[in-house]
Design an enzyme around this catalytic site. Structure first.
Site, PDB file in Angstrom:
ATOM      1  N   TYR A 132     -12.608  -1.189   6.809  1.00  0.00           N
ATOM      2  CA  TYR A 132     -11.474  -2.111   6.659  1.00  0.00           C
ATOM      3  C   TYR A 132     -11.941  -3.403   5.963  1.00  0.00           C
ATOM      4  CZ  TYR A 132      -6.780  -3.834   7.651  1.00  0.00           C
ATOM      5  OH  TYR A 132      -5.497  -4.302   7.526  1.00  0.00           O
ATOM      6  N   LYS A 171      -6.771 -10.271   7.151  1.00  0.00           N
ATOM      7  CA  LYS A 171      -5.813 -10.198   8.270  1.00  0.00           C
ATOM      8  C   LYS A 171      -6.109 -11.289   9.303  1.00  0.00           C
ATOM      9  CE  LYS A 171      -3.099  -6.600   7.249  1.00  0.00           C
ATOM     10  NZ  LYS A 171      -1.700  -6.827   6.790  1.00  0.00           N
TER      11      LYS A 171
HETATM   12  C1  IMJ Z   1      -7.365   0.657   5.390  1.00  0.00           C
HETATM   13  C2  IMJ Z   1      -8.706   0.729   5.037  1.00  0.00           C
HETATM   14  C3  IMJ Z   1      -9.698   1.152   5.919  1.00  0.00           C
HETATM   15  C4  IMJ Z   1      -9.346   1.507   7.208  1.00  0.00           C
HETATM   16  C5  IMJ Z   1      -8.002   1.443   7.558  1.00  0.00           C
HETATM   17  C6  IMJ Z   1      -7.010   1.029   6.669  1.00  0.00           C
HETATM   18  N1  IMJ Z   1      -7.370   1.739   8.742  1.00  0.00           N
HETATM   19  C7  IMJ Z   1      -6.033   1.513   8.634  1.00  0.00           C
HETATM   20  C8  IMJ Z   1      -5.762   1.075   7.339  1.00  0.00           C
HETATM   21  C9  IMJ Z   1      -8.061   2.242   9.936  1.00  0.00           C
HETATM   22  C10 IMJ Z   1      -5.048   1.698   9.739  1.00  0.00           C
HETATM   23  C11 IMJ Z   1      -4.404   0.726   6.756  1.00  0.00           C
HETATM   24  N2  IMJ Z   1      -4.141  -0.737   6.906  1.00  0.00           N
HETATM   25  C12 IMJ Z   1      -3.910  -1.241   8.233  1.00  0.00           C
HETATM   26  C13 IMJ Z   1      -4.102  -1.613   5.829  1.00  0.00           C
HETATM   27  O1  IMJ Z   1      -3.902  -2.798   6.057  1.00  0.00           O
HETATM   28  C14 IMJ Z   1      -4.338  -1.156   4.459  1.00  0.00           C
HETATM   29  C15 IMJ Z   1      -4.442  -2.025   3.424  1.00  0.00           C
HETATM   30  C16 IMJ Z   1      -4.787  -1.636   2.077  1.00  0.00           C
HETATM   31  C17 IMJ Z   1      -4.888  -0.322   1.651  1.00  0.00           C
HETATM   32  C18 IMJ Z   1      -5.240  -0.051   0.339  1.00  0.00           C
HETATM   33  C19 IMJ Z   1      -5.439   1.353  -0.167  1.00  0.00           C
HETATM   34  C20 IMJ Z   1      -5.268   1.445  -1.669  1.00  0.00           C
HETATM   35  C21 IMJ Z   1      -5.833   0.274  -2.411  1.00  0.00           C
HETATM   36  N3  IMJ Z   1      -5.853  -0.935  -1.838  1.00  0.00           N
HETATM   37  C22 IMJ Z   1      -5.479  -1.141  -0.527  1.00  0.00           C
HETATM   38  N4  IMJ Z   1      -5.385  -2.407  -0.084  1.00  0.00           N
HETATM   39  C23 IMJ Z   1      -5.030  -2.651   1.188  1.00  0.00           C
HETATM   40  O2  IMJ Z   1      -6.199   0.426  -3.585  1.00  0.00           O
END
Ligand code: IMJ
Length: 256
Positions: free
Chosen positions: A156, A163
């Site tokens: 993450y 966040k």
């Molecule tokens: C995202 C990355 C790693 C682990 C993750 C996540 N877990 C969860 C998420 C466990 C639940 C999803 N999440 C909570 C997010 O806030 C995702 C944000 C995000 C995702 C992407 C994927 C595609 C990209 N950029 C991104 N930027 C933010 O190119």
């Protein structure tokens, strides 16, 4: 259910498709009698969002790229032109470069750090500033966050740090906007398979771990995130501001 949001107009930013948490929230708001305004990111997304807006009986769709000050100015103007007070804003968007979610946090370049914080955290401040003047008799502003802000969730990375900034912004905005009876909160949702989770390494394993170890022994349903959003948006949530509300099957309490 009832008509908890009757007479309220809600702006929702961050619908990508039918699987988005923001879409589940829009559906629940429509069910509760709210009038909806949806934003889309660039012309490429306009058609898809217009189609979803039709299905929800939304009153308007508006373009908004939160990294562009011009778009935020125009959003404020368009909301003003609606000629009705705004009661609710849902901020449900985030972005980090994919590479920054796949290698050690230690390797995060300055540019990726900036981008993640600009799109995922600063945008809440910008959206709050653009929309607060339209919340004439108070309102409810909410954002979506994730446990990775306060705990290490592998991969993450910079999103977790962004966040953390977002959640701190919720508290400072709640303090600034409280005197105008505008409440600001975050919903921390458990992992859900949305476009934001697409391509995340071992995401199915994460879902399995939550299903096995959370107090409710299951994953989070977008509809229950949406019902929590209804609570925060409605008068039922009138005493709640500056909070992070976990809608995660209880996973957040676990140590192991
Ligand atoms: C995202 C990355 C790693 C682990 C993750 C996540 N877990 C969860 C998420 C466990 C639940 C999803 N999440 C909570 C997010 O806030 C995702 C944000 C995000 C995702 C992407 C994927 C595609 C990209 N950029 C991104 N930027 C933010 O190119």
């Amino acid at each position: 259910m009832s008509n908890l949001l009757e007479g309220k107009t809600a702006l929702i930013l961050g619908i990508a498709n039918k699987w988005s948490l923001a879409y589940a929230i829009a559906q629940a708001f429509a069910r509760e009698g709210a009038s909806l305004v949806l934003t889309y990111l660039g012309e490429r997304q306009k058609e898809a969002i217009d189609q979803l807006a039709d299905g929800l009986n939304a009153i308007r769709t508006l373009p908004c790229d939160v990294t562009r000050d011009e778009d935020l100015d125009n959003l404020g103007k368009s909301l003003h032109e609606l000629g009705r007070p705004l009661g609710v804003v849902v901020h449900s968007l985030a972005f980090a470069n994919r590479e920054d979610l796949g290698r050690p946090y230690l390797e995060t370049p300055r540019s990726g750090f900036h981008l993640a914080h600009d799109v995922s955290a600063y945008s809440l401040v910008a959206v709050a500033r653009a929309s607060a003047p339209l919340m004439k008799s108070g309102g409810s502003l909410m954002t979506l966050t994730y446990l990775g802000s306060t705990r290490v969730v592998p991969n993450y990375n910079v999103m977790g740090v962004a966040k953390a900034s977002l959640e701190a912004s919720v508290r400072y905005l709640a303090y600034d906007l409280g005197p105008r009876n505008i409440r600001v909160n975050a919903i921390s949702a458990g992992p859900v398979k949305t476009v934001s989770a697409r391509g995340v390494k071992d995401f199915s394993t994460i879902l399995d771990v939550v299903a096995q170890h959370s107090p409710l022994r299951r994953n989070t349903d977008p509809a229950e995130v949406a019902d929590a959003a209804v609570f925060l948006a409605s008068d039922l949530g009138r005493g709640v501001t500056g909070n992070v509300l976990f809608v995660d099957a209880g996973m957040q309490i676990m140590g192991l």
